[in-house]
Design an enzyme around this catalytic site. Structure first.
Site, short mmCIF file in Angstrom:
data_model
loop_
_atom_site.label_atom_id
_atom_site.label_comp_id
_atom_site.label_asym_id
_atom_site.label_seq_id
_atom_site.Cartn_x
_atom_site.Cartn_y
_atom_site.Cartn_z
N MET A 58 -4.37 2.89 4.42
CA MET A 58 -3.96 2.07 3.27
C MET A 58 -5.03 2.08 2.18
O MET A 58 -5.65 1.06 1.91
CB MET A 58 -3.69 0.64 3.76
N GLN A 114 4.73 -4.58 0.53
CA GLN A 114 3.96 -5.36 -0.43
C GLN A 114 4.80 -5.70 -1.65
O GLN A 114 4.88 -6.86 -2.09
CB GLN A 114 2.71 -4.58 -0.87
N THR A 174 -8.80 -2.15 4.58
CA THR A 174 -8.18 -2.48 3.31
C THR A 174 -8.47 -3.94 3.01
O THR A 174 -8.55 -4.75 3.94
CB THR A 174 -6.65 -2.27 3.35
N ASN A 175 -8.64 -4.28 1.75
CA ASN A 175 -8.82 -5.69 1.37
C ASN A 175 -7.48 -6.41 1.27
O ASN A 175 -7.30 -7.49 1.82
CB ASN A 175 -9.55 -5.79 0.02
N THR A 176 -6.53 -5.79 0.59
CA THR A 176 -5.26 -6.46 0.30
C THR A 176 -4.55 -6.95 1.55
O THR A 176 -4.04 -8.08 1.59
CB THR A 176 -4.32 -5.52 -0.48
N CYS A 187 -11.46 -3.82 -3.33
CA CYS A 187 -10.45 -2.83 -2.95
C CYS A 187 -11.22 -1.62 -2.47
O CYS A 187 -12.15 -1.15 -3.16
CB CYS A 187 -9.55 -2.47 -4.12
N THR A 188 -10.86 -1.10 -1.32
CA THR A 188 -11.68 -0.07 -0.70
C THR A 188 -11.72 1.23 -1.50
O THR A 188 -12.65 2.02 -1.36
CB THR A 188 -11.20 0.20 0.73
N GLU A 189 -10.71 1.44 -2.37
CA GLU A 189 -10.72 2.67 -3.17
C GLU A 189 -11.59 2.58 -4.42
O GLU A 189 -11.94 3.61 -5.01
CB GLU A 189 -9.29 3.05 -3.61
#
Length: 232
Positions: free
Chosen positions: A10, A52, A83-85, A196-198
């Protein structure tokens, strides 16, 4: 060293970053040819992203809880959600497994407080910035959170989903993120959380006038500490 379970996918770009950072941490701390003991289970981001958008967090939580259970069955002594979300459903996952769930907000908030700061800006998906699950947990640990204005939130969310999760890194977006961070600093943010990991694919400490807290790296370091700790 105990085995770390990773729920990934994700997106896969962020999962690859988790895997890279975890093994770099092992080599940095242990030297030689050491790698971190880990198990990675990748879910289909297309399915999660659709849930989501539909606001069906219960179904998403059930999918990720089953992933966590499979990691536990595979020998994971702890679980990380890459993932943060999707920490929006962290409570569901935690209740569904018998091993510790290491929450990314706890790791990040503790690092912020250790740095002597109490007010930070937050960059992440619209869900992370606007829903209360992230900010309220930060507040519970003593950290106040500022988020970008409406235009800034729309920009950050769009870049994450239309560029970074598609493995696109654009200089124009980096410049736009710098402006958003500068505005947060003007409003009183003493640091900024890359929630956010990205986002770490796009910006780093050199892009911010205030200290940057990379939630991905902090989460990995917390996990490595826990995995190496004796006695559980």
């Amino acid at each position: 060293m105990r085995t770390i379970g990773l729920i990934g996918g994700m997106s896969w770009e962020s999962s690859a970053e988790y895997y890279r950072l975890l093994n770099e941490e092992a080599r940095r701390r242990l030297g030689g040819h050491h790698c971190a003991r880990s198990v990675l289970l990748t879910v289909d981001f297309a399915e999660i992203e659709a849930l989501q958008r539909a606001g069906d967090w219960d179904t998403a939580g059930a999918i990720l809880t089953e992933a966590a259970r499979n990691l536990e069955r595979a020998g994971a002594a702890m679980v990380l959600l890459c993932t943060n979300t999707m920490h929006r459903v962290a409570g569901t996952i935690e209740d569904g497994i018998g091993v510790p769930f290491l929450h990314i907000v706890d790791s990040t908030a503790d690092r912020i407080l250790a740095s002597g700061l109490k007010t930070v800006g937050l960059l992440g998906t619209r869900f992370t910035m606007e829903m209360d699950f992230y900010r309220s947990r930060m507040r519970e640990r003593g950290v106040e959170v500022l988020v970008p204005d409406e235009d800034g939130r729309e920009l950050v969310h769009r870049v994450i989903y239309e560029e970074l999760t598609m493995n696109r890194v654009e200089d124009s977006s980096r410049a736009a993120f710098r402006r958003v961070i500068a505005d947060l600093a003007r409003r009183g943010a003493a640091g900024v959380v890359l929630g956010c990991t990205e986002i770490t694919l796009l910006i780093g400490p050199e892009d911010s006038p205030v200290p940057v807290f990379d939630s991905t790296r902090i989460h990995v370091q917390h996990a490595f500490d826990a995995a190496c700790r004796t006695g559980g």
